[in-house]
Design a protein around this motif. Structure first.
Motif, PDB file in Angstrom:
ATOM      1  N   TYR A  37      37.045  31.814  38.625  1.00 10.28           N
ATOM      2  CA  TYR A  37      37.324  32.232  37.345  1.00 10.28           C
ATOM      3  C   TYR A  37      38.337  31.639  36.628  1.00 10.28           C
ATOM      4  O   TYR A  37      38.785  32.237  35.769  1.00 10.28           O
ATOM      5  N   HIS A  38      39.496  31.175  37.590  1.00  9.35           N
ATOM      6  CA  HIS A  38      40.761  30.647  37.070  1.00  9.35           C
ATOM      7  C   HIS A  38      41.610  31.606  36.495  1.00  9.35           C
ATOM      8  O   HIS A  38      42.115  31.613  35.197  1.00  9.35           O
ATOM      9  N   THR A  39      41.565  33.003  37.137  1.00  6.85           N
ATOM     10  CA  THR A  39      42.548  33.903  36.582  1.00  6.85           C
ATOM     11  C   THR A  39      43.332  34.260  37.541  1.00  6.85           C
ATOM     12  O   THR A  39      43.029  34.068  38.829  1.00  6.85           O
ATOM     13  N   ASN A  40      44.628  34.779  37.138  1.00  3.91           N
ATOM     14  CA  ASN A  40      45.639  35.265  38.177  1.00  3.91           C
ATOM     15  C   ASN A  40      45.071  36.608  38.923  1.00  3.91           C
ATOM     16  O   ASN A  40      44.284  37.453  38.338  1.00  3.91           O
ATOM     17  N   PRO A  41      45.594  36.617  40.089  1.00  5.53           N
ATOM     18  CA  PRO A  41      45.278  37.742  41.099  1.00  5.53           C
ATOM     19  C   PRO A  41      45.379  39.381  40.282  1.00  5.53           C
ATOM     20  O   PRO A  41      44.393  40.182  40.564  1.00  5.53           O
ATOM     21  N   SER A  42      46.358  39.422  39.436  1.00 10.70           N
ATOM     22  CA  SER A  42      46.665  40.701  38.882  1.00 10.70           C
ATOM     23  C   SER A  42      45.715  41.097  37.832  1.00 10.70           C
ATOM     24  O   SER A  42      45.157  41.999  37.478  1.00 10.70           O
ATOM     25  N   THR A  43      45.322  39.846  37.040  1.00  7.06           N
ATOM     26  CA  THR A  43      44.112  40.065  35.939  1.00  7.06           C
ATOM     27  C   THR A  43      43.107  40.583  36.771  1.00  7.06           C
ATOM     28  O   THR A  43      42.298  41.609  36.318  1.00  7.06           O
ATOM     29  N   MET A  44      42.690  40.060  37.855  1.00  8.43           N
ATOM     30  CA  MET A  44      41.249  40.199  38.748  1.00  8.43           C
ATOM     31  C   MET A  44      41.268  41.787  39.101  1.00  8.43           C
ATOM     32  O   MET A  44      40.545  42.611  39.124  1.00  8.43           O
TER      33      MET A  44
END
Length: 174
Positions: A37-44
């Motif tokens: 989903y092309h999100t950074n790990p901290s957002t996930m």
């Protein structure tokens, strides 16, 4: 004992489901989801933490209605690392799903449709983390200390899935 302590204790206990491989698979699933989903790990991790809080509330309600075995049954039946819309449906009604989506969107900035697509993956991952404390021989029987800690049996409020996942990743990196 906190959630992370219970997770690590389960890894070391041959009578519980947890293994280093299982934790690694859970962490890899979250990383792959972040990449997909092309999100950074901290957002996930934030999204996972918010979803985890809703899962906790739903499992607490299941425990109140059907006893401890009712909550454990949900964990046993729907834990995994693959998409499972039935896991979402087993825990939440449509109104609750909308609440979860709004909460995740507000705190992370992720698109609501993207969050809806992620829920069938995030919910089973949270349940899979809880499954680690299940008894290896009889998952429905006995106490699951990881689930108990998650449900916060001592009511101290010290529960967070994202923190436990981060610490488990560090543990596995040693």
């Amino acid at each position: 004992m906190g959630l992370l302590d219970q997770l690590l204790s389960a890894v070391d206990n041959p009578n519980q489901q947890a293994s280093s491989g299982q934790l690694a698979t859970i962490l890899n699933t979250v990383q792959q989801l972040s990449n997909s989903y092309h999100t950074n790990p901290s957002t996930m991790q934030s999204a996972l933490s918010i979803v985890g809080n809703y899962v906790r509330s739903a499992l607490q309600q299941k425990r109140a209605e059907a006893g401890y075995q009712g909550a454990q049954s949900i964990v046993n039946q729907y834990s995994g690392t693959y998409p499972n819309p039935q896991a979402v449906d087993a825990l939440f009604g449509s109104y609750q799903i909308q609440q979860i989506v709004q909460a995740v969107a507000q705190r992370t900035g992720l698109d609501a449709n993207m969050i809806l697509q992620m829920l069938p993956i995030l919910v089973p991952v949270v349940l899979n983390l809880l499954y680690t404390g299940s008894n290896t021989q009889h998952p429905q029987q006995g106490s699951n200390p990881v689930l108990n800690s998650f449900l916060d049996a001592d009511r101290d409020g010290d529960v967070d899935i994202a923190d436990a996942m981060i610490m488990a990743g560090r543990y596995l990196s040693r």
